[in-house]
Design a protein around this motif. Structure first.
Motif, short mmCIF file in Angstrom:
data_model
loop_
_atom_site.label_atom_id
_atom_site.label_comp_id
_atom_site.label_asym_id
_atom_site.label_seq_id
_atom_site.Cartn_x
_atom_site.Cartn_y
_atom_site.Cartn_z
N TYR A 54 29.23 19.06 10.70
CA TYR A 54 29.27 17.60 10.80
C TYR A 54 27.98 16.95 10.32
O TYR A 54 28.00 15.79 9.88
N TYR A 57 28.68 16.88 6.68
CA TYR A 57 29.69 15.85 6.46
C TYR A 57 29.06 14.46 6.50
O TYR A 57 29.33 13.61 5.64
N SER A 61 28.64 11.88 3.38
CA SER A 61 29.23 10.55 3.53
C SER A 61 28.23 9.46 3.17
O SER A 61 28.59 8.46 2.53
N ALA A 64 28.06 9.42 -0.53
CA ALA A 64 29.26 8.83 -1.12
C ALA A 64 29.24 7.31 -1.02
O ALA A 64 29.61 6.61 -1.98
N SER A 208 38.51 6.93 0.64
CA SER A 208 37.18 7.56 0.61
C SER A 208 36.19 6.83 1.50
O SER A 208 35.33 7.45 2.13
N ALA A 211 36.82 7.88 5.05
CA ALA A 211 36.29 9.23 5.26
C ALA A 211 34.77 9.19 5.44
O ALA A 211 34.22 9.89 6.29
N SER A 212 34.11 8.36 4.64
CA SER A 212 32.64 8.28 4.69
C SER A 212 32.15 7.58 5.95
O SER A 212 31.16 7.99 6.56
N GLY A 215 32.19 9.91 8.80
CA GLY A 215 31.16 10.93 8.66
C GLY A 215 29.78 10.41 9.01
O GLY A 215 29.00 11.10 9.68
N ILE A 254 31.55 19.34 3.04
CA ILE A 254 32.07 18.69 1.84
C ILE A 254 33.58 18.87 1.71
O ILE A 254 34.32 17.90 1.55
N SER A 257 35.71 18.78 5.61
CA SER A 257 35.63 17.49 6.30
C SER A 257 35.86 16.32 5.34
O SER A 257 36.89 15.67 5.41
N TRP A 258 34.92 16.08 4.42
CA TRP A 258 35.01 14.86 3.60
C TRP A 258 36.20 14.90 2.65
O TRP A 258 37.02 13.98 2.62
N TRP A 262 39.59 12.66 2.94
CA TRP A 262 39.93 11.76 1.83
C TRP A 262 41.35 12.04 1.34
O TRP A 262 42.16 11.13 1.17
#
Length: 324
Positions: A54, A57, A61, A64, A208, A211-212, A215, A254, A257-258, A262
């Motif tokens: 995490y 992650y 994030s 990103a 996305s 998701a970010s 995170g 990556i 999780s991310w 996504w």
């Protein structure tokens, strides 16, 4: 794992259905990688693996979101309500879920815990469709039975499962462990439905970005926990080198999780909840695939039968529910 969208109404077109399923399959393939991470790092405690995952992650994030800012303002970043929503969702669906699961597994055994968590493909569609007059819960009976039979066959077919299920300790700690794992199941179910509604309420926020956001909100917890884990565990000779731990943590952060979140959010934006919920079964199938690839073994016949039943249940559920 991530949530489901509940706002889609009317029949789902064939193209949309196929595209959504493909996104869900990719998400399941990414989630399945988490099952082999402990095999790569046998000397690390699950808390250390979780902290590394995490933290990675969260850092990915942040990157990103910064990268997205270069192409224009990211919708939702200046809205405190969005941040609070992301924080609550990730506390329920990530930290609370893992804490309950990690506390319950030592008492129940991993196979029994996996069997309980494996009912998500049945429970989530029911929870998402409850109260929706358009969703006839009777349509879930046959697909649900197939999925449950498949899960039972998969776990009983595993050589290590029979002893855990049939030896079934009746000690108080065992039933406390069962209660904790059931709590983990309920926490992720709540997360799945709540996350679906949050995404549906803000269609202007991309998959996305969602998701970010989740995170990033994990960083204040994951980074201190990671630092503590590395410092206290660095002197233990049984642990692999730090480079392997960093590599696995990055892969989990990556991909598992991310990228997985996504992809699942993309699937959730295309499919109604009562269809998407059943597709979580691909996580179980991917985990099994990777585990047997790691062991370089062909799965027992009962496990193969279970996998076929799982896929049949999902296909039947999609066929019955896509016209809702």
């Amino acid at each position: 794992m991530s949530g489901l969208v509940v706002s889609i109404s009317g029949p789902v077109t064939t193209r949309t259905l196929i595209t959504g399923i493909l996104w869900a399959v990719v998400a399941g393939l990414m989630w399945g990688l988490a099952f082999v991470a402990p095999l790569l790092l046998p000397g690390y405690h699950p808390v250390e693996l979780t902290a590394g995952r995490y933290a990675a992650y969260g850092l990915v994030s942040v990157g990103a979101l910064l990268a997205a800012q270069f192409s224009g303002p990211v919708v939702g970043l200046r809205d405190p309500r969005i941040w609070w929503t992301a924080l609550l969702l990730t506390l329920i669906g990530n930290l609370l879920y893992f804490a309950l699961l990690a506390a319950g597994i030592p008492a129940t055994g991993a196979p029994m815990a996996a069997l309980i968590i494996g009912t998500l493909p049945v429970l989530l569609p029911i929870a998402a469709g409850y109260g929706n007059a358009a969703v006839a819960l009777g349509r879930f009976i046959a697909p649900g039975i197939l999925i449950l039979l498949g899960l039972a066959a998969v776990h009983v077919g595993e050589p290590s499962v029979g002893a855990v299920i049939h030896a079934g300790s009746v000690a108080t700690s065992y039933w406390i462990g069962i209660a904790l794992v059931v709590g983990a199941l309920l926490s992720w179910t709540i997360y799945g439905v709540a996350n679906a509604r949050a995404i549906a309420a803000r269609p202007d926020i991309t998959a996305s970005t969602w998701a970010s956001l989740q995170g990033v909100t994990l960083l204040p917890v994951a980074l201190p926990l990671l630092g503590f884990s590395v410092l206290t565990g660095a002197t233990h000779g049984s642990r692999p080198d730090l480079g392997m731990f960093i590599a696995v943590s990055l892969a989990l952060g990556i991909l598992t999780s991310w990228v997985a979140m996504w992809c699942w959010n993309k699937a959730a934006q295309l499919l109604p909840a009562h269809i998407a919920g059943q597709l979580i079964v691909f996580e179980t199938l991917a985990g099994l695939l990777y585990a047997y690839l790691w062991k370089m073994q062909f799965p027992p016949a009962l496990v193969v039968l279970g996998a076929v039943l799982l896929i049949a249940g999902v296909l039947l559920g999609v066929a019955r529910l896509r016209r809702i």
